[in-house]
Design an enzyme around this catalytic site. Structure first.
Site, short mmCIF file in Angstrom:
data_model
loop_
_atom_site.label_atom_id
_atom_site.label_comp_id
_atom_site.label_asym_id
_atom_site.label_seq_id
_atom_site.Cartn_x
_atom_site.Cartn_y
_atom_site.Cartn_z
N TYR A 1 0.81 -1.23 0.00
CA TYR A 1 0.00 0.00 0.00
C TYR A 1 0.83 1.27 0.00
CZ TYR A 1 -4.52 -2.13 0.59
OH TYR A 1 -5.68 -2.83 0.39
N ASP B 1 -4.01 -17.52 4.56
CA ASP B 1 -5.08 -18.29 3.88
C ASP B 1 -5.76 -19.24 4.86
OD1 ASP B 1 -2.37 -19.01 3.60
OD2 ASP B 1 -2.83 -20.60 2.20
N LYS C 1 1.94 -14.14 5.61
CA LYS C 1 2.23 -15.11 4.53
C LYS C 1 3.74 -15.35 4.51
CE LYS C 1 0.29 -16.71 1.38
NZ LYS C 1 -0.12 -18.15 1.23
N ASP D 1 -6.72 -5.84 4.86
CA ASP D 1 -7.82 -5.38 4.00
C ASP D 1 -8.79 -6.53 3.74
OD1 ASP D 1 -9.26 -3.75 2.40
OD2 ASP D 1 -7.76 -3.51 0.83
#
Ligand code: NAD
Length: 416
Positions: free
Chosen positions: A143, A279, A213, A303
């Site tokens: 971002y 995930d 992640k 987000d």
């Protein structure tokens, strides 16, 4: 701000941005409710003076600027403010007004509490188990806006640097690739996780989960996880117990001892620090939401997570949020949805995202009594099926109310 805490006068001035589209409908309704809750809770001893500042379409019409300097100065001076949704300028110099506000005031935490209100229809079987508080890092990650479009001289130059100087040969289609950079720092990660742990301690919440992640992006997302554990172990050694410590104990002393230490930590009110790959986390929140309390995560993961969790308890019309710098005290509370142009001006918009953000603001000021009055009023209304159309249409005994009528019912319920 003094010694890391806010000193709040009895009469506070709050700068507010009305917001574009439905902002003109939700903002006055929320202010009326908040004023009434404060009046009832403190018998006139405390009050809020609302001070309008401009941003978005209204600012552009009046001043030719999307985000006037005076608005930024007001938020800087008064520390705490609130905003309605803003139109994202198309083709202008500013990519996003929200991002500009966050970056200018270095509002590094995006806080999104997620809870379920009885009566609100949820896609989950047991939505009462959802009680999470998302700490999304707000200033770094992809971002940061460092990217170059494919085919431009900048993209070619960037690729040449990667290839020639860094020895990178893994870009599959170098001629037609756009590039983005994902900065994730030690300080940025640590201050976010530090805030999440302090919040968990203050609110007697059981765990902080670092969502990442790191299995794929080892130095950015993996760094976030590692630095997060470091904060817990180095800065909160007596108040937290981490899964790192658990795993080490399991290796050294066996599973039984590690399990006993974990149970003891939980029983003595320590915050458990754990981590989860993003995930798997999205799946787990649907299957066993009760396992998660405070979530600390980077910007992009945050987000996605914010929207999924909001959907689990009734959707964006009811999801509050705030952008906070816990070091300087600056905080902007906000409606998390957009300007909803498709329903603007029809008196059907749900004001609850903005209203629950106002509740967060009152809690942030330490005006918990006024905050509770509003939360309890909403609990009673939703339980009896009274809500705006977006929620009422799914309730078995739903009684759809217009935005102003719903606001009026909240005010009536403040007294009950
Ligand atoms: P949106 O959130 O405005 O609307 C998406 C859908 O949800 C629409 O069908 C809308 O009617 C509905 N909806 C949204 N809020 C609602 C509420 N409170 N009550 C009932 N229904 C509600 O998203 P969008 O249409 O993608 O964006 C419209 C504009 O808002 C764009 O300019 C976008 O850039 C901007 N935006 C601003 C913010 C912000 O200021 N925080 C956030 C998202 C989008």
């Amino acid at each position: 701000m003094k010694d890391g805490g806010l000193i709040v006068p009895d009469r506070v001035t709050i700068p507010y941005i009305e917001g574009d589209g439905v902002g003109a409908e939700i903002t006055p309704v929320c202010q009326k409710i908040v004023n009434e809750a404060v009046r009832i809770a403190y018998g006139g001893k405390r009050s809020i003076e609302w001070m309008e500042v401009l941003a978005g379409g209204k600012a552009f019409e009046r001043t030719g600027e999307w985000l006037p300097q005076a608005t930024l100065e007001a938020f800087r001076e008064y520390l705490i403010g609130i905003k309605g949704p803003l139109t994202t300028p198309v083709g202008g110099g500013i990519r996003s007004l929200n991002v500009a506000l966050r970056q200018t005031l270095d509002l590094y935490v995006c806080l999104r509490p997620v809870r379920w209100f009885k009566g609100v229809v949820s896609p989950l079987k047991e939505p009462q188990k959802v009680n999470m508080h998302i700490f999304r890092e707000n200033t770094e990650d992809i971002y940061a806006g460092i990217e170059w479009e494919q085919g431009t001289p900048e993209a070619r130059k960037f690729y040449a640097f990667l290839h020639d100087e860094m020895g990178v040969s893994k870009v599959r289609f170098p001629e037609t690739s756009s590039f983005g950079v994902k900065p994730v720092s030690v300080e940025g990660s640590k201050r976010l996780v530090r805030s999440a742990i302090r919040y968990a301690l203050q609110h007697h919440l059981t765990s902080v989960t670092l969502v990442h992640k790191g299995n794929i992006m080892k130095f950015t997302e993996g760094g976030f996880k590692r630095w997060g554990y470091e904060v817990a172990e180095q800065e909160f050694p007596d108040q937290t117990f981490s899964m790192n410590q658990y795993n080490q104990m399991k290796k050294d002393l066996g599973k039984e001892s590690a399990d006993a230490a974990l149970a003891d930590a939980a029983n003595t009110g320590k915050v458990i620090i754990k981590d989860c790959i993003a995930d798997a986390f999205l799946q787990n929140t649907l299957l066993k939401p009760e396992e998660y309390s405070v979530i600390a995560t980077l910007n992009l993961n945050g987000d996605y997570i914010s929207d999924q969790l909001a959907a689990m308890v009734g959707g964006i019309g009811i999801a509050p949020g705030a952008n906070i710098n816990y070091a300087t005290g600056h905080a902007i509370f906000e409606a998390t949805h957009g300007t909803a142009p498709d329903i603007a001006g029809q008196n059907i918009v749900n004001p609850c995202s903005m209203l629950l953000s106002s509740v967060m603001m009152l809690e942030h000021l330490g005006w918990d009594e006024a905050a509770s009055l509003i939360t309890q009023a909403l609990e009673k209304l939703f339980a009896s099926g009274e809500a705006t159309f977006d929620l009422a249409r799914f309730m078995p005994d739903g009684k759809p109310l217009g935005t102003t009528e719903f606001g009026q019912r909240v005010i009536e319920m403040l007294m009950c």
